[in-house]
Design a protein around this motif. Structure first.
Motif, PDB file in Angstrom:
ATOM      1  N   LEU A 226      56.599  28.052  31.370  1.00 17.34           N
ATOM      2  CA  LEU A 226      58.012  27.947  30.990  1.00 17.34           C
ATOM      3  C   LEU A 226      58.912  28.515  32.083  1.00 17.34           C
ATOM      4  CD1 LEU A 226      58.012  29.036  27.265  1.00 17.34           C
ATOM      5  CD2 LEU A 226      58.941  26.927  28.191  1.00 17.34           C
ATOM      6  N   GLU A 227      58.507  29.679  32.588  1.00 19.32           N
ATOM      7  CA  GLU A 227      59.307  30.322  33.636  1.00 19.32           C
ATOM      8  C   GLU A 227      59.379  29.459  34.875  1.00 19.32           C
ATOM      9  OE1 GLU A 227      58.457  34.991  32.851  1.00 19.32           O
ATOM     10  OE2 GLU A 227      58.424  34.227  34.897  1.00 19.32           O
TER      11      GLU A 227
ATOM     12  N   TYR B 134      67.970  31.977  35.351  1.00 17.72           N
ATOM     13  CA  TYR B 134      67.768  32.020  33.903  1.00 17.72           C
ATOM     14  C   TYR B 134      66.325  31.756  33.498  1.00 17.72           C
ATOM     15  CZ  TYR B 134      72.671  32.640  32.922  1.00 17.72           C
ATOM     16  OH  TYR B 134      73.935  33.179  32.835  1.00 17.72           O
ATOM     17  N   LYS B 135      65.367  31.978  34.437  1.00 21.19           N
ATOM     18  CA  LYS B 135      63.986  31.641  34.079  1.00 21.19           C
ATOM     19  C   LYS B 135      63.491  32.480  32.910  1.00 21.19           C
ATOM     20  CE  LYS B 135      61.920  34.287  37.844  1.00 21.19           C
ATOM     21  NZ  LYS B 135      60.883  35.229  37.633  1.00 21.19           N
TER      22      LYS B 135
ATOM     23  N   TYR C 234      63.481  23.467  37.598  1.00 21.03           N
ATOM     24  CA  TYR C 234      64.338  22.338  37.210  1.00 21.03           C
ATOM     25  C   TYR C 234      65.717  22.751  36.706  1.00 21.03           C
ATOM     26  CZ  TYR C 234      60.310  19.320  37.659  1.00 21.03           C
ATOM     27  OH  TYR C 234      59.252  18.625  38.165  1.00 21.03           O
ATOM     28  N   ILE C 235      65.862  23.966  36.204  1.00 22.09           N
ATOM     29  CA  ILE C 235      67.156  24.332  35.630  1.00 22.09           C
ATOM     30  C   ILE C 235      67.858  25.395  36.477  1.00 22.09           C
ATOM     31  CG2 ILE C 235      68.388  25.107  33.568  1.00 22.09           C
ATOM     32  CD1 ILE C 235      65.901  24.111  31.961  1.00 22.09           C
ATOM     33  N   SER C 236      67.372  26.618  36.431  1.00 21.12           N
ATOM     34  CA  SER C 236      68.035  27.674  37.190  1.00 21.12           C
ATOM     35  C   SER C 236      67.091  28.844  37.328  1.00 21.12           C
ATOM     36  CB  SER C 236      69.309  28.115  36.454  1.00 21.12           C
ATOM     37  OG  SER C 236      69.533  29.484  36.655  1.00 21.12           O
ATOM     38  N   SER C 237      66.890  29.306  38.550  1.00 21.08           N
ATOM     39  CA  SER C 237      65.940  30.400  38.733  1.00 21.08           C
ATOM     40  C   SER C 237      66.499  31.701  38.150  1.00 21.08           C
ATOM     41  CB  SER C 237      65.610  30.578  40.213  1.00 21.08           C
ATOM     42  OG  SER C 237      66.772  30.896  40.926  1.00 21.08           O
TER      43      SER C 237
ATOM     44  N   THR D 296      61.513  26.274  34.258  1.00 22.53           N
ATOM     45  CA  THR D 296      62.938  26.580  34.211  1.00 22.53           C
ATOM     46  C   THR D 296      63.466  26.923  35.592  1.00 22.53           C
ATOM     47  OG1 THR D 296      62.392  27.663  32.143  1.00 22.53           O
ATOM     48  CG2 THR D 296      64.664  27.828  32.870  1.00 22.53           C
TER      49      THR D 296
ATOM     50  N   ALA E 286      64.853  31.061  29.349  1.00 26.20           N
ATOM     51  CA  ALA E 286      64.144  29.947  28.711  1.00 26.20           C
ATOM     52  C   ALA E 286      62.928  30.469  27.962  1.00 26.20           C
ATOM     53  CB  ALA E 286      63.719  28.939  29.768  1.00 26.20           C
TER      54      ALA E 286
END
Lengths: 318, 290
Positions: free
Chosen positions: B249-250, B261-262, B256-259, B253, B265
């Motif tokens: 998950l970390e 905010y790992k 693909y999303i934002s390091s 995230t 998630a």
């Protein structure tokens, strides 16, 4: 006239606040004192949640973060006074506690612990990552409360540290008074019933879910106001206020002093606030001594310092 | 696709470390109902002791063994000096004891060693291996092999050996276990040494990749705890799966999303899992005794 234990607690607290300054050699001690009271206020909230209602939270610093950053951000973006911002922060904390509490309070024990921990970490993360709004990890400045200059105009001149000592001390007394009143209220009795056994409490008609949520929301407001006071006193705040360590610190203070009683928990706040200050003379050994004290107290005084001592003295009196 | 593989590799590597820490939590929790927040410090100790053993001239494998044994002994010390004397104390008090122990160990490490970041040489070189368009460090394979090895070892230990079954019996019912002649004190000592040694192994394995210093323990404890809860506290399979899922998950995230905010998630997923499965993924449904 018989004095109730509630009155004794409040008298002890007032006496402590009034007498301690006579032993203060410098204004630095007023700052430490104010910090004790602010931590004490947050810890009284933990007493309501953990001591009364028996629920664990490892994320309450999140609410302290909301209260603190409300004081920093609301005046700048909404144009309101910092005092109002603190109240707004408490309201926001209450709403968030309500929304977060509803799902997570169905969990028990360690599962509730990890869920609340997750919440606290999310708050801390938002505060340090949204730099353009919150100033990021470096922190942000907070406006002056302005109450001291009002008092000054009225002829009561206090130094800044004296003012914060008195102001946070009085806030703590009010907070403790409210918590003590709750203890024997119908709500407080229902909390203690569900603390003893959730199933039994439900059997006699206690709305367990609603009462847990009430305790969670009330303790969140305590943490939020403590966070606001911290921000207002320091005139500056960093995301650490919402960090995991701060959450752990709150719980540790409460348990160390004795989570079942308001006075015990405040005593825990005194120990864990004063001790690190006192230990700075040991510099290198500071952490070791702190860890050692935590372990020794819990090994030899399992229910916390104050309940153990009380039992010891009562036992001798008989 | 190579991108996905890359995130997958790094997620499984980190996840394997979380799984090892979570397994340590599980063993102590099973033997004593205590969540040992000093678990992350065991991993820190493993890394730090190995680093200083190597710099004292020991060959790497020997240094790793020394680090694991010394940490295991420290685990026994923690049990004998702090947990056993507090037998029967409320669970929150026991948690505070382990937090106190974590702070103590951290302070002592800072004093005995230092405050610097340290690294260990990788076990078998730093040349990345090409695999399905992505690269993986040889050390990552060591970490993953370590987690799988420990899991299989524990599984055999708990199901095939008398001692392992004694630990399981203790976790099921302390009093009944005592009545059939299981030495509870010994089981506790075993659990603490085993769990400290596993923590130390995690620390030794990951140090070549992430470096180590005296203050890395708390973050590992937090993730290991979260992984153990995600899988269902007390279940070794849950610890393994929880750890790997958390690591993936970390990594996803972060990729693909934002390091930044790992961690977010991971915790949001944990909240959602607990919402639908209040006992974690593999936890047994418990009923309250009235």
């Amino acid at each position: 006239m018989r004095i109730s234990s509630k009155q004794i607690t409040l008298l002890v607290l007032l006496a402590l606040i009034a007498v301690a300054p006579f032993f203060f050699p410098s204004s630095f001690y007023y700052r430490v004192g104010a910090l004790v009271f602010i931590n004490g206020l947050a810890v009284v909230g933990i007493v309501i949640l953990t001591g009364y209602a028996g629920q664990i939270s490892l994320g309450h610093a999140g609410f302290a973060g909301i209260g603190a950053y409300a004081c920093a951000l609301a005046p700048a973006h909404l144009g309101i006074h910092v005092g109002l911002a603190a109240i707004l922060g408490a309201l926001i904390s209450a709403v968030i506690a309500y929304l977060v509490g509803r799902p997570i309070l169905r969990l028990h024990g360690y599962y509730l612990g990890v869920a609340s921990l997750g919440f606290g970490i999310l708050v801390a993360m938002v505060l340090s990552n949204e730099g353009q709004l919150t100033g990021g990890p470096d922190g942000i400045a907070v406006n002056d409360l302005g109450l001291r200059s009002v008092l000054n105009d009225m002829g009561l001149s206090l130094t800044n540290s004296e003012f914060w000592y008195a102001f946070s001390g009085l806030t703590l007394v009010v907070g403790a008074w409210l918590a003590l009143n709750l203890y024997n209220s119908p709500t407080g009795r229902a909390w203690r019933a569900l603390h003893g056994s959730e199933v039994a409490a439900r059997t006699v008609g206690v709305d367990v879910a609603r009462l847990k949520l009430q305790a969670f929301v009330i303790s969140a407001v305590y943490a939020s106001i403590a966070g606001s006071l911290l921000a207002l006193q320091n005139r500056f705040i960093t995301p650490e206020v919402a960090g995991f360590m701060h959450s752990i610190e709150m719980v540790t203070m409460a348990v160390l002093g004795g989570v079942g009683s308001v006075l015990g928990a405040i005593f825990g706040a005194i120990i864990l606030t004063v001790l690190p200050q006192a230990l700075t003379v040991f510099a290198e050994h500071e952490m070791m001594v702190l860890g050692l004290v935590m372990m020794l107290v819990m090994i030899f005084m399992r229910e916390g310092v104050v309940p153990t001592l009380l039992r010891f003295f009562r036992g001798r009196g008989e | 696709m190579p991108e996905l593989m890359q995130f997958l590799f790094s997620g499984v590597t980190v996840g394997a470390v979380y799984a090892l820490v979570a397994l340590g939590f599980t063993i102590i929790y099973n033997a004593s109902d205590v969540v040992n927040f000093a678990q992350g410090e065991f991993a820190m100790l493993g890394g730090m002791i190995a680093v200083f053993a190597v710099s004292a001239g020991m060959p790497l494998p020997l240094a790793a063994v020394v680090a694991i044994i010394v940490t295991g002994l420290i685990g026994i010390g923690l049990n004998k000096l702090a947990i056993e004397p507090a037998r029967g104390a409320p669970v929150v008090s026991l948690i505070i004891i382990t937090i106190g122990a974590a702070i103590f160990i951290k302070g002592a490490t800072k004093l005995i060693f230092d405050k610097q970041l340290h690294r260990l040489p990788a076990f078998s070189g730093d040349t990345p291996i090409q695999l399905m368009g992505a690269t993986i460090l040889p050390q990552s394979l060591w970490v993953i092999a370590g987690a799988i090895g420990v899991f299989i070892g524990l599984w055999l230990f708990f199901t095939r050996t008398l001692i392992g079954r004694a630990v399981l019996a203790t976790s099921n019912n302390r009093l009944a276990a005592q009545l059939v002649g299981i030495n509870i004190k010994w089981v506790m000592t075993l659990a603490f040494s085993l769990s400290a040694a596993i923590g130390a192994l995690a620390g030794v394995l990951i140090t070549p990749i992430t470096l180590t210093s005296y203050d890395v323990g708390i973050a590992l404890a937090l993730k290991g705890f979260a992984a153990a809860m995600l899988g269902g506290m007390g279940n070794p399979k849950g610890a393994l799966v929880g750890g790997i899922v958390l690591g993936l998950l970390e990594a996803m995230t972060a990729g693909y999303i934002s390091s930044q905010y790992k961690d977010a998630a991971a915790f949001i997923v944990i909240l959602m899992v607990l919402f639908f499965m209040p006992q974690g993924l593999f936890g047994l449904k418990s009923t309250d005794r009235v």
